[in-house]
Design a protein around this motif. Structure first.
Motif, short mmCIF file in Angstrom:
data_model
loop_
_atom_site.label_atom_id
_atom_site.label_comp_id
_atom_site.label_asym_id
_atom_site.label_seq_id
_atom_site.Cartn_x
_atom_site.Cartn_y
_atom_site.Cartn_z
N ALA A 1 0.82 -1.22 0.00
CA ALA A 1 0.00 0.00 0.00
C ALA A 1 0.85 1.26 0.00
CB ALA A 1 -0.90 0.01 1.23
N LYS A 2 0.26 2.37 -0.50
CA LYS A 2 0.91 3.67 -0.40
C LYS A 2 1.04 4.01 1.08
CE LYS A 2 -1.29 5.75 -4.50
NZ LYS A 2 -2.21 6.81 -4.91
N LYS A 3 2.05 4.83 1.40
CA LYS A 3 2.30 5.18 2.80
C LYS A 3 1.11 5.88 3.44
CE LYS A 3 7.05 5.91 4.13
NZ LYS A 3 8.16 6.84 4.12
N ASP A 4 0.47 6.76 2.65
CA ASP A 4 -0.61 7.56 3.23
C ASP A 4 -2.00 6.99 2.93
OD1 ASP A 4 -0.53 8.05 0.55
OD2 ASP A 4 -0.50 10.23 0.70
N MET A 5 -2.04 5.73 2.48
CA MET A 5 -3.34 5.11 2.24
C MET A 5 -4.06 4.90 3.59
SD MET A 5 -5.14 2.06 2.31
CE MET A 5 -4.28 0.54 1.94
N ILE A 6 -5.38 5.20 3.63
CA ILE A 6 -6.10 5.00 4.88
C ILE A 6 -7.14 3.87 4.73
CG2 ILE A 6 -5.76 7.35 5.75
CD1 ILE A 6 -8.64 8.00 4.88
N VAL A 7 -7.33 3.14 5.82
CA VAL A 7 -8.32 2.05 5.85
C VAL A 7 -9.49 2.50 6.72
CG1 VAL A 7 -8.77 -0.36 6.46
CG2 VAL A 7 -6.50 0.30 5.62
N LEU A 8 -10.69 2.45 6.14
CA LEU A 8 -11.91 2.81 6.87
C LEU A 8 -12.83 1.59 6.96
CD1 LEU A 8 -12.78 6.29 5.26
CD2 LEU A 8 -11.29 5.80 7.21
N HIS A 9 -13.73 1.63 7.92
CA HIS A 9 -14.71 0.55 8.11
C HIS A 9 -15.85 1.13 8.94
CE1 HIS A 9 -16.60 -3.17 9.27
NE2 HIS A 9 -15.72 -3.91 8.64
#
Lengths: 138, 309
Positions: B259-267
């Motif tokens: 993943a990109k460093k600044d990728m965020i995971v939401l749920h």
């Protein structure tokens, strides 16, 4: 006389008009009649009967090209083409059993109607699109 | 732009991009109050009624927290047991009764269209907190706020929606909302649980690029946001098939290596197995922040519909 009904829809029109065995005037139904514009059409003729605006809206939903002719003394006195309403209020039942309008609430059903062949109707409350408009007419 | 005072918040579709941006900016101003760092009495003397015809603890508590943080009061019920609803009272009558006791009404109901109906029977603003499988606009605003707050923008981001895209209410709403913001969408779902075609068509009609895949690993390297949702066991007649699918849609540390460093995971939470708890410690994990963001977003909406601030 209601002309230019899509072939096969005449009995639905009779149902909309509430015509049953108790009718007191003459009713004539022609089904699968050749038509220049539609290839085949149905025609319904009811004597001594005027249509309410709600009945006209219902007919427009299943027969958007229908024309309503008022015949007096054997001549066509008035001729109107039905107009598809933008909103169908109180004339369709929502097919979504979980829609609030199918509960005992003091509201009429309300659908946004979009022209097309066939027209599309979407419930203003739950967004559900009516799959079969003729079957949903109340 | 419609006036906000007295406005009902029933569906995300009722809000323009300008409306949504206004809410996001107001929510950011609320964040220090929601954190307890600052205090406010802006809604002192106002009362919020929370009418929860089905339980939803997270939604109810975040609304109540939002109102109390702004100095207002709260009354209501969290399920219909013991209420007049059990005696057969209509929703229309319940709402007409409550409008005498409160300034704003938050409604959660198991039937689609309930909030719109309720709004027709009261002059008080009604906020839809979820109606059956229908709309839950404040959840969508909270999701949009999290993306905007974490990434500084929404436009131009590559957002992957992952999981059950067929039955998931939250993903339908956020897909529609993101389309208005100029994001690119990648739809990642198991076969049979794809996004309904009418929603895909609606999104594409706005000019939003949409791509679809069944393989989560293919989208991770290019995604800016992974919006993960639960795949429900009951959607699968065969438990083994469920296990197989659930396993292939699990976000874990090996997957995030790409993943990109600044990728965020939401749920939207609650999660079951779709995000490994080990991910919680990475800078990608923003789902608990997303849950917290319910409060500032709902604070902003309460102030706006009550004509304060």
């Amino acid at each position: 006389m209601i002309d230019h009904i899509p072939a096969g829809m005449a009995l639905k029109v009779l149902k909309i008009l509430g015509i049953d065995e108790a009718v007191s005037s003459t009713v004539t139904v022609a089904m699968h009649v050749p038509s220049k514009a539609m290839s085949w059409k149905d025609i319904v003729k009811v004597e001594d009967r005027e249509l309410s605006p709600r009945e006209v809206d219902k007919i427009a939903l299943i027969a958007p090209k229908a024309s309503v002719n008022v015949i007096r003394n054997y001549n066509v006195a008035e001729k109107h083409v039905v107009r598809l309403p933008d909103r169908a209020v109180g004339i369709l039942r929502c097919g979504n059993p979980n829609c609030i309008t199918n509960l005992r609430e003091p509201v009429e059903t309300d659908f946004f109607v979009k022209p097309g062949e066939p027209p599309r109707a979407a419930c203003r409350y739950c967004d559900r699109v009516v799959e079969d408009i003729p079957a949903a007419i109340v | 732009m419609a006036s906000w005072k007295g406005r009902d918040i029933l569906s995300i579709r009722d809000l323009s991009r300008g409306d949504i941006e206004l809410v996001l900016k107001a929510a950011r101003r609320m964040a220090p109050i929601a954190e307890g760092e600052k205090s406010s009495k802006s809604l002192e003397g106002k009362i919020l009624a929370t009418l929860f015809f089905e339980p939803s603890t997270r939604t109810r508590l975040s609304f109540e927290s939002a109102m109390i943080r702004l100095g207002g009061g709260v009354l209501g019920f969290s399920n219909v047991e013991g209420t007049s609803v059990q005696k057969g009272e209509t929703l229309a009558d319940t709402v007409r009764m409550v409008e005498g006791y409160a300034d704003v009404i938050v409604l959660r109901h198991p039937h689609e269209g309930a909030a719109r109906l309720a709004a027709e029977f009261t002059e008080r603003p009604v906020i839809n907190a979820g109606d059956g499988a229908g709309q839950h606009p404040t959840q969508t605003l909270q999701d949009l706020y999290t993306i905007w707050d974490e990434r500084g923008k929404i436009e131009g981001l590559n957002i992957a929606l992952v999981g059950d895209l067929k039955y998931g209410r939250t993903v339908h709403s956020i897909a529609t909302a993101l389309a208005g913001f100029g994001a690119s969408l990648t739809l990642v779902s198991p076969p049979g649980l794809e996004m309904p075609w009418e929603i895909v068509e609606e999104v594409k009609a706005t000019g939003t690029p949409v791509s679809t895949t069944h393989r989560l690993e293919d989208v991770v390297p290019t995604a800016d946001v992974l919006y993960v949702t639960r795949i429900q066991k009951e959607r699968f007649p065969d438990p083994q098939e469920y296990q197989k699918v659930a396993g292939s849609y699990r976000v874990d540390l090996p997957l995030l290596r790409e993943a990109k460093k600044d990728m965020i995971v939401l749920h939207p939470l609650p999660r079951v197995t779709e995000i490994d708890p080990a991910v919680d410690r990475t800078p990608h994990a923003k789902y608990f922040r997303q849950a917290f963001n319910a409060v500032p977003v709902r604070m902003a909406l309460l102030e706006m519909v009550l004509g304060v601030g």
